[in-house]
Design a protein around this motif. Structure first.
Motif, PDB file in Angstrom:
ATOM      1  N   VAL A  14      31.364  37.813  47.064  1.00  0.00           N
ATOM      2  CA  VAL A  14      31.047  36.474  46.929  1.00  0.00           C
ATOM      3  C   VAL A  14      32.112  35.948  45.895  1.00  0.00           C
ATOM      4  N   ARG A  15      33.212  36.552  46.003  1.00  0.00           N
ATOM      5  CA  ARG A  15      34.531  36.434  45.200  1.00  0.00           C
ATOM      6  C   ARG A  15      35.032  35.081  45.752  1.00  0.00           C
ATOM      7  N   GLU A  16      35.819  34.011  44.892  1.00  0.00           N
ATOM      8  CA  GLU A  16      36.371  32.935  45.263  1.00  0.00           C
ATOM      9  C   GLU A  16      37.405  33.503  45.920  1.00  0.00           C
ATOM     10  N   GLY A  17      37.819  32.832  47.025  1.00  0.00           N
ATOM     11  CA  GLY A  17      38.990  33.358  47.892  1.00  0.00           C
ATOM     12  C   GLY A  17      38.955  34.703  48.683  1.00  0.00           C
ATOM     13  N   ARG A  18      37.697  35.082  48.720  1.00  0.00           N
ATOM     14  CA  ARG A  18      37.246  36.357  49.271  1.00  0.00           C
ATOM     15  C   ARG A  18      37.934  36.627  50.565  1.00  0.00           C
ATOM     16  N   LEU A  19      38.597  37.944  50.881  1.00  0.00           N
ATOM     17  CA  LEU A  19      38.903  38.230  52.195  1.00  0.00           C
ATOM     18  C   LEU A  19      37.783  38.491  53.417  1.00  0.00           C
ATOM     19  N   CYS A  20      36.765  38.700  52.634  1.00  0.00           N
ATOM     20  CA  CYS A  20      35.293  39.171  53.423  1.00  0.00           C
ATOM     21  C   CYS A  20      35.187  37.958  54.574  1.00  0.00           C
ATOM     22  N   ASP A  21      35.560  36.502  54.343  1.00  0.00           N
ATOM     23  CA  ASP A  21      35.651  35.794  55.398  1.00  0.00           C
ATOM     24  C   ASP A  21      36.119  36.053  56.591  1.00  0.00           C
ATOM     25  N   THR A  76      32.026  45.388  53.606  1.00  0.00           N
ATOM     26  CA  THR A  76      32.221  45.448  52.068  1.00  0.00           C
ATOM     27  C   THR A  76      33.653  45.854  51.753  1.00  0.00           C
ATOM     28  N   PRO A  77      34.068  45.238  50.527  1.00  0.00           N
ATOM     29  CA  PRO A  77      35.349  45.619  50.227  1.00  0.00           C
ATOM     30  C   PRO A  77      34.814  46.743  48.915  1.00  0.00           C
ATOM     31  N   GLU A  78      36.040  47.176  48.159  1.00  0.00           N
ATOM     32  CA  GLU A  78      35.809  48.228  47.254  1.00  0.00           C
ATOM     33  C   GLU A  78      36.451  47.570  46.037  1.00  0.00           C
ATOM     34  N   TYR A  79      35.333  47.534  45.102  1.00  0.00           N
ATOM     35  CA  TYR A  79      35.767  47.058  43.758  1.00  0.00           C
ATOM     36  C   TYR A  79      35.367  48.441  42.888  1.00  0.00           C
ATOM     37  N   ASN A  80      36.325  48.632  42.108  1.00  0.00           N
ATOM     38  CA  ASN A  80      36.334  49.691  40.797  1.00  0.00           C
ATOM     39  C   ASN A  80      35.658  50.984  41.701  1.00  0.00           C
ATOM     40  N   HIS A  81      36.348  51.596  42.778  1.00  0.00           N
ATOM     41  CA  HIS A  81      35.655  52.740  43.349  1.00  0.00           C
ATOM     42  C   HIS A  81      34.307  52.566  43.748  1.00  0.00           C
ATOM     43  N   SER A  82      33.562  51.380  44.056  1.00  0.00           N
ATOM     44  CA  SER A  82      32.395  51.316  44.253  1.00  0.00           C
ATOM     45  C   SER A  82      32.358  49.856  45.199  1.00  0.00           C
ATOM     46  N   SER A 107      34.628  48.496  56.157  1.00  0.00           N
ATOM     47  CA  SER A 107      34.886  48.376  54.747  1.00  0.00           C
ATOM     48  C   SER A 107      36.406  48.161  54.458  1.00  0.00           C
ATOM     49  N   TYR A 108      36.744  47.743  53.547  1.00  0.00           N
ATOM     50  CA  TYR A 108      38.279  47.284  53.269  1.00  0.00           C
ATOM     51  C   TYR A 108      38.606  47.440  51.751  1.00  0.00           C
ATOM     52  N   GLY A 109      39.964  47.569  51.610  1.00  0.00           N
ATOM     53  CA  GLY A 109      40.467  47.633  50.248  1.00  0.00           C
ATOM     54  C   GLY A 109      42.047  47.935  50.245  1.00  0.00           C
ATOM     55  N   ALA A 110      42.285  48.667  49.071  1.00  0.00           N
ATOM     56  CA  ALA A 110      43.736  48.967  49.056  1.00  0.00           C
ATOM     57  C   ALA A 110      44.012  50.285  49.758  1.00  0.00           C
ATOM     58  N   MET A 111      44.301  51.465  49.231  1.00  0.00           N
ATOM     59  CA  MET A 111      44.807  52.689  49.918  1.00  0.00           C
ATOM     60  C   MET A 111      43.567  53.455  50.541  1.00  0.00           C
ATOM     61  N   SER A 112      42.061  53.090  49.867  1.00  0.00           N
ATOM     62  CA  SER A 112      41.267  54.100  50.377  1.00  0.00           C
ATOM     63  C   SER A 112      40.501  53.102  51.540  1.00  0.00           C
ATOM     64  N   GLY A 113      40.633  52.036  51.676  1.00  0.00           N
ATOM     65  CA  GLY A 113      39.982  51.403  52.959  1.00  0.00           C
ATOM     66  C   GLY A 113      38.404  51.070  52.590  1.00  0.00           C
ATOM     67  N   ILE A 115      36.556  53.568  51.471  1.00  0.00           N
ATOM     68  CA  ILE A 115      35.526  54.491  51.686  1.00  0.00           C
ATOM     69  C   ILE A 115      34.809  54.950  50.607  1.00  0.00           C
ATOM     70  N   ARG A 116      35.226  54.742  49.475  1.00  0.00           N
ATOM     71  CA  ARG A 116      34.409  55.079  48.394  1.00  0.00           C
ATOM     72  C   ARG A 116      33.152  54.120  47.854  1.00  0.00           C
ATOM     73  N   ALA A 117      33.317  52.818  48.395  1.00  0.00           N
ATOM     74  CA  ALA A 117      32.453  52.006  48.200  1.00  0.00           C
ATOM     75  C   ALA A 117      31.148  52.396  49.407  1.00  0.00           C
ATOM     76  N   ASP A 141      44.958  48.628  53.060  1.00  0.00           N
ATOM     77  CA  ASP A 141      45.970  47.632  52.571  1.00  0.00           C
ATOM     78  C   ASP A 141      45.466  46.456  53.117  1.00  0.00           C
ATOM     79  N   ILE A 142      44.070  45.788  52.755  1.00  0.00           N
ATOM     80  CA  ILE A 142      43.770  44.764  53.457  1.00  0.00           C
ATOM     81  C   ILE A 142      44.525  43.339  53.458  1.00  0.00           C
ATOM     82  N   TRP A 143      45.389  43.330  52.694  1.00  0.00           N
ATOM     83  CA  TRP A 143      46.289  42.095  52.568  1.00  0.00           C
ATOM     84  C   TRP A 143      47.265  41.970  53.475  1.00  0.00           C
ATOM     85  N   SER A 144      47.598  43.085  54.238  1.00  0.00           N
ATOM     86  CA  SER A 144      48.772  42.926  55.237  1.00  0.00           C
ATOM     87  C   SER A 144      47.995  43.088  56.670  1.00  0.00           C
TER      88      SER A 144
HETATM   89  C1  FMN Z   1      37.261  43.893  40.577  1.00  0.00           C
HETATM   90  C2  FMN Z   1      38.140  44.287  41.887  1.00  0.00           C
HETATM   91  C3  FMN Z   1      38.238  45.624  41.841  1.00  0.00           C
HETATM   92  C4  FMN Z   1      38.927  46.137  42.815  1.00  0.00           C
HETATM   93  N1  FMN Z   1      38.843  47.635  42.910  1.00  0.00           N
HETATM   94  C5  FMN Z   1      39.536  48.384  44.064  1.00  0.00           C
HETATM   95  C6  FMN Z   1      39.224  49.640  44.019  1.00  0.00           C
HETATM   96  O1  FMN Z   1      39.058  50.324  43.505  1.00  0.00           O
HETATM   97  N2  FMN Z   1      39.989  50.230  45.358  1.00  0.00           N
HETATM   98  C7  FMN Z   1      40.585  49.498  46.280  1.00  0.00           C
HETATM   99  O2  FMN Z   1      41.045  50.131  47.360  1.00  0.00           O
HETATM  100  N3  FMN Z   1      40.620  48.266  46.263  1.00  0.00           N
HETATM  101  C8  FMN Z   1      40.278  47.454  44.916  1.00  0.00           C
HETATM  102  N4  FMN Z   1      40.288  46.330  44.792  1.00  0.00           N
HETATM  103  C9  FMN Z   1      41.015  45.402  45.745  1.00  0.00           C
HETATM  104  C10 FMN Z   1      40.035  44.723  46.638  1.00  0.00           C
HETATM  105  O3  FMN Z   1      39.694  45.407  47.783  1.00  0.00           O
HETATM  106  C11 FMN Z   1      40.647  43.749  47.561  1.00  0.00           C
HETATM  107  O4  FMN Z   1      40.953  42.538  46.576  1.00  0.00           O
HETATM  108  C12 FMN Z   1      39.789  43.000  48.483  1.00  0.00           C
HETATM  109  O5  FMN Z   1      40.339  41.633  48.869  1.00  0.00           O
HETATM  110  C13 FMN Z   1      38.582  42.380  47.785  1.00  0.00           C
HETATM  111  O6  FMN Z   1      37.481  41.907  48.705  1.00  0.00           O
HETATM  112  P1  FMN Z   1      37.313  40.410  48.727  1.00  0.00           P
HETATM  113  O7  FMN Z   1      38.422  39.530  48.721  1.00  0.00           O
HETATM  114  O8  FMN Z   1      36.403  39.963  49.971  1.00  0.00           O
HETATM  115  O9  FMN Z   1      36.550  39.863  47.288  1.00  0.00           O
HETATM  116  C14 FMN Z   1      39.614  45.607  43.841  1.00  0.00           C
HETATM  117  C15 FMN Z   1      39.475  44.073  43.814  1.00  0.00           C
HETATM  118  C16 FMN Z   1      38.844  43.548  42.650  1.00  0.00           C
HETATM  119  C17 FMN Z   1      38.529  42.165  42.740  1.00  0.00           C
END
Ligand code: FMN
Length: 189
Positions: A14-21, A76-82, A107-113, A115-117, A141-144
Protein backbone atom coordinates in the motif's frame (compact mmCIF):
# COMPACT_ATOMS: atom_id res chain seq x y z
CA UNK A 1 -16.72 -29.00 -13.94
CA UNK A 2 -15.64 -26.44 -16.55
CA UNK A 3 -17.12 -23.14 -15.35
CA UNK A 4 -14.80 -20.13 -15.35
CA UNK A 5 -12.32 -20.04 -12.48
CA UNK A 6 -12.25 -16.82 -10.51
CA UNK A 7 -8.75 -15.87 -9.45
CA UNK A 8 -8.10 -13.01 -7.03
CA UNK A 9 -4.88 -11.07 -7.67
CA UNK A 10 -3.93 -9.69 -4.26
CA UNK A 11 -1.64 -6.68 -4.16
CA UNK A 12 0.83 -6.78 -1.28
CA UNK A 13 1.87 -3.15 -1.00
CA UNK A 14 0.00 0.00 0.00
CA UNK A 15 3.13 2.18 -0.09
CA UNK A 16 2.94 5.53 -1.86
CA UNK A 17 4.76 5.15 -5.17
CA UNK A 18 4.57 1.36 -4.92
CA UNK A 19 6.01 -0.74 -7.72
CA UNK A 20 3.24 -3.22 -6.96
CA UNK A 21 1.07 -1.36 -9.48
CA UNK A 22 3.52 -2.18 -12.27
CA UNK A 23 3.99 -5.79 -11.28
CA UNK A 24 0.26 -6.37 -10.87
CA UNK A 25 -0.51 -4.69 -14.21
CA UNK A 26 2.02 -7.03 -15.88
CA UNK A 27 0.39 -10.07 -14.24
CA UNK A 28 -3.08 -9.03 -15.39
CA UNK A 29 -1.93 -8.09 -18.90
CA UNK A 30 -0.02 -11.33 -19.37
CA UNK A 31 -2.88 -13.51 -18.17
CA UNK A 32 -5.66 -11.71 -19.99
CA UNK A 33 -7.23 -14.12 -22.42
CA UNK A 34 -6.06 -17.20 -20.49
CA UNK A 35 -8.70 -19.78 -21.15
CA UNK A 36 -11.33 -20.17 -18.45
CA UNK A 37 -9.81 -17.72 -15.99
CA UNK A 38 -11.34 -14.51 -14.74
CA UNK A 39 -9.05 -12.20 -12.75
CA UNK A 40 -10.12 -9.83 -10.01
CA UNK A 41 -7.54 -7.45 -8.55
CA UNK A 42 -7.84 -7.06 -4.77
CA UNK A 43 -6.06 -3.94 -3.53
CA UNK A 44 -5.65 -3.55 0.24
CA UNK A 45 -5.81 0.23 -0.23
CA UNK A 46 -9.51 -0.14 -0.94
CA UNK A 47 -10.39 -3.67 0.21
CA UNK A 48 -8.88 -3.56 3.67
CA UNK A 49 -11.22 -2.93 6.57
CA UNK A 50 -10.19 0.05 8.67
CA UNK A 51 -8.36 -1.15 11.78
CA UNK A 52 -10.92 0.46 14.07
CA UNK A 53 -13.68 -1.15 12.06
CA UNK A 54 -12.72 -4.76 12.83
CA UNK A 55 -15.69 -7.05 12.39
CA UNK A 56 -17.71 -4.28 10.81
CA UNK A 57 -19.31 -3.86 7.44
CA UNK A 58 -16.17 -3.67 5.33
CA UNK A 59 -14.75 -6.84 6.87
CA UNK A 60 -17.89 -8.57 5.67
CA UNK A 61 -17.45 -7.13 2.18
CA UNK A 62 -13.84 -8.33 2.03
CA UNK A 63 -14.82 -11.81 3.21
CA UNK A 64 -17.55 -12.01 0.58
CA UNK A 65 -15.09 -10.94 -2.07
CA UNK A 66 -12.54 -13.59 -1.02
CA UNK A 67 -15.20 -16.30 -0.66
CA UNK A 68 -16.16 -15.83 -4.31
CA UNK A 69 -12.65 -16.74 -5.50
CA UNK A 70 -11.42 -20.19 -6.54
CA UNK A 71 -7.75 -19.31 -6.05
CA UNK A 72 -5.33 -16.46 -5.58
CA UNK A 73 -2.17 -14.91 -6.92
CA UNK A 74 -0.40 -12.86 -4.26
CA UNK A 75 1.81 -10.10 -5.68
CA UNK A 76 4.16 -9.20 -2.87
CA UNK A 77 7.34 -7.25 -2.29
CA UNK A 78 9.84 -8.14 0.40
CA UNK A 79 10.11 -5.74 3.33
CA UNK A 80 12.89 -6.49 5.82
CA UNK A 81 12.99 -10.17 4.87
CA UNK A 82 9.23 -10.52 5.29
CA UNK A 83 6.02 -9.33 3.64
CA UNK A 84 4.17 -6.03 4.17
CA UNK A 85 1.96 -5.47 7.21
CA UNK A 86 -1.03 -4.47 5.06
CA UNK A 87 -0.93 -7.87 3.37
CA UNK A 88 -0.92 -9.60 6.76
CA UNK A 89 -3.88 -7.50 7.84
CA UNK A 90 -5.79 -8.45 4.72
CA UNK A 91 -5.00 -12.15 5.20
CA UNK A 92 -5.97 -12.03 8.89
CA UNK A 93 -9.30 -10.35 8.08
CA UNK A 94 -10.69 -13.68 6.85
CA UNK A 95 -10.39 -17.35 7.82
CA UNK A 96 -12.82 -19.83 6.26
CA UNK A 97 -12.62 -17.93 2.98
CA UNK A 98 -9.01 -19.06 2.42
CA UNK A 99 -9.62 -22.73 3.15
CA UNK A 100 -8.66 -25.15 0.36
CA UNK A 101 -7.87 -22.29 -2.04
CA UNK A 102 -4.63 -22.58 -4.02
CA UNK A 103 -2.29 -19.60 -3.71
CA UNK A 104 0.50 -18.74 -6.16
CA UNK A 105 3.10 -16.05 -5.60
CA UNK A 106 4.63 -13.31 -7.70
CA UNK A 107 7.28 -11.72 -5.53
CA UNK A 108 9.79 -8.99 -6.07
CA UNK A 109 12.54 -7.11 -4.31
CA UNK A 110 16.27 -6.58 -4.43
CA UNK A 111 18.68 -9.51 -4.67
CA UNK A 112 16.32 -12.15 -3.27
CA UNK A 113 13.36 -11.40 -5.54
CA UNK A 114 11.10 -11.55 -2.50
CA UNK A 115 11.52 -15.25 -1.82
CA UNK A 116 11.92 -14.72 1.93
CA UNK A 117 8.55 -12.96 1.98
CA UNK A 118 7.06 -15.92 0.11
CA UNK A 119 8.52 -18.50 2.47
CA UNK A 120 6.91 -16.69 5.40
CA UNK A 121 3.61 -16.43 3.55
CA UNK A 122 3.64 -20.20 3.07
CA UNK A 123 3.56 -20.65 6.85
CA UNK A 124 0.69 -18.19 7.20
CA UNK A 125 -1.39 -19.81 4.46
CA UNK A 126 -0.74 -23.30 5.85
CA UNK A 127 -2.42 -22.21 9.07
CA UNK A 128 -5.42 -21.09 6.99
CA UNK A 129 -5.74 -24.47 5.21
CA UNK A 130 -4.81 -22.90 1.90
CA UNK A 131 -2.62 -24.70 -0.67
CA UNK A 132 0.51 -22.83 -1.73
CA UNK A 133 2.05 -23.61 -5.09
CA UNK A 134 5.63 -24.65 -5.55
CA UNK A 135 5.88 -22.74 -8.84
CA UNK A 136 6.02 -18.96 -8.78
CA UNK A 137 7.71 -15.89 -10.13
CA UNK A 138 10.47 -14.02 -8.25
CA UNK A 139 11.61 -10.73 -9.77
CA UNK A 140 15.05 -9.67 -8.56
CA UNK A 141 16.34 -6.08 -8.80
CA UNK A 142 12.79 -4.88 -9.35
CA UNK A 143 13.84 -1.31 -10.15
CA UNK A 144 15.46 -2.40 -13.43
CA UNK A 145 12.82 -4.86 -14.66
CA UNK A 146 10.30 -2.53 -16.33
CA UNK A 147 10.69 0.14 -19.00
CA UNK A 148 9.08 3.60 -18.81
CA UNK A 149 5.88 2.24 -20.36
CA UNK A 150 5.57 -0.42 -17.67
CA UNK A 151 6.57 -3.25 -20.00
CA UNK A 152 8.83 -6.00 -18.71
CA UNK A 153 12.33 -5.82 -20.14
CA UNK A 154 13.30 -9.32 -21.32
CA UNK A 155 9.88 -10.88 -20.69
CA UNK A 156 10.59 -14.33 -22.20
CA UNK A 157 11.48 -16.52 -19.23
CA UNK A 158 9.47 -14.45 -16.76
CA UNK A 159 6.27 -14.60 -18.80
CA UNK A 160 6.83 -18.34 -19.19
CA UNK A 161 7.26 -18.77 -15.42
CA UNK A 162 4.01 -16.90 -14.79
CA UNK A 163 2.13 -19.04 -17.29
CA UNK A 164 3.53 -22.22 -15.79
CA UNK A 165 2.44 -21.12 -12.34
CA UNK A 166 -1.04 -20.31 -13.61
CA UNK A 167 -1.35 -23.71 -15.28
CA UNK A 168 -0.72 -25.30 -11.91
CA UNK A 169 -3.00 -22.82 -10.15
CA UNK A 170 -5.74 -23.75 -12.60
CA UNK A 171 -5.29 -27.46 -11.83
CA UNK A 172 -5.51 -26.93 -8.08
CA UNK A 173 -8.37 -24.45 -8.35
CA UNK A 174 -10.44 -26.92 -10.39
CA UNK A 175 -9.54 -29.87 -8.17
CA UNK A 176 -10.36 -28.09 -4.91
CA UNK A 177 -13.53 -26.48 -6.26
CA UNK A 178 -14.79 -29.89 -7.35
CA UNK A 179 -13.80 -31.44 -4.00
CA UNK A 180 -15.65 -28.70 -2.07
CA UNK A 181 -18.77 -29.38 -4.09
CA UNK A 182 -18.60 -33.10 -3.18
CA UNK A 183 -17.88 -32.58 0.51
CA UNK A 184 -17.74 -29.20 2.28
CA UNK A 185 -14.33 -28.78 3.88
CA UNK A 186 -15.72 -27.75 7.26
CA UNK A 187 -17.28 -31.21 7.56
CA UNK A 188 -13.88 -32.91 7.23
CA UNK A 189 -11.71 -33.86 10.19
C1 FMN B 1 10.56 -0.95 4.34
C2 FMN B 1 11.26 -1.64 3.19
C3 FMN B 1 12.03 -2.74 3.45
C4 FMN B 1 12.65 -3.43 2.40
N1 FMN B 1 13.35 -4.57 2.66
C5 FMN B 1 13.78 -5.34 1.64
C6 FMN B 1 14.35 -6.63 1.88
O1 FMN B 1 14.47 -7.08 3.00
N2 FMN B 1 14.72 -7.38 0.81
C7 FMN B 1 14.58 -6.92 -0.46
O2 FMN B 1 14.90 -7.66 -1.41
N3 FMN B 1 14.06 -5.71 -0.74
C8 FMN B 1 13.65 -4.92 0.28
N4 FMN B 1 13.10 -3.68 0.04
C9 FMN B 1 13.01 -3.24 -1.34
C10 FMN B 1 11.60 -3.49 -1.87
O3 FMN B 1 11.43 -4.84 -2.19
C11 FMN B 1 11.34 -2.61 -3.09
O4 FMN B 1 11.50 -1.25 -2.68
C12 FMN B 1 9.95 -2.79 -3.65
O5 FMN B 1 9.77 -1.88 -4.70
C13 FMN B 1 8.87 -2.54 -2.62
O6 FMN B 1 7.59 -2.80 -3.14
P1 FMN B 1 6.55 -1.63 -3.40
O7 FMN B 1 7.29 -0.56 -4.21
O8 FMN B 1 5.46 -2.23 -4.21
O9 FMN B 1 6.12 -1.13 -2.08
C14 FMN B 1 12.50 -2.97 1.07
C15 FMN B 1 11.74 -1.82 0.85
C16 FMN B 1 11.11 -1.16 1.88
C17 FMN B 1 10.24 0.02 1.57
Amino acid sequence: MTATLRIGVIMGSVREGRLCDRVTAWVVRTLQGENGIQLRVIDPRTALPAVENGGGKSTKALKQLLAGMDGFIVVTPEYNHSFPAALKQLIDSAYDEWQTRPVGFVSYGAMSGGIRAVEQLRQVFAELHAVTLRDGVALTDIWSRFDDLGELIEPGRTDAALRRMVSRLRWWAMATRDARSVEPYDQVG
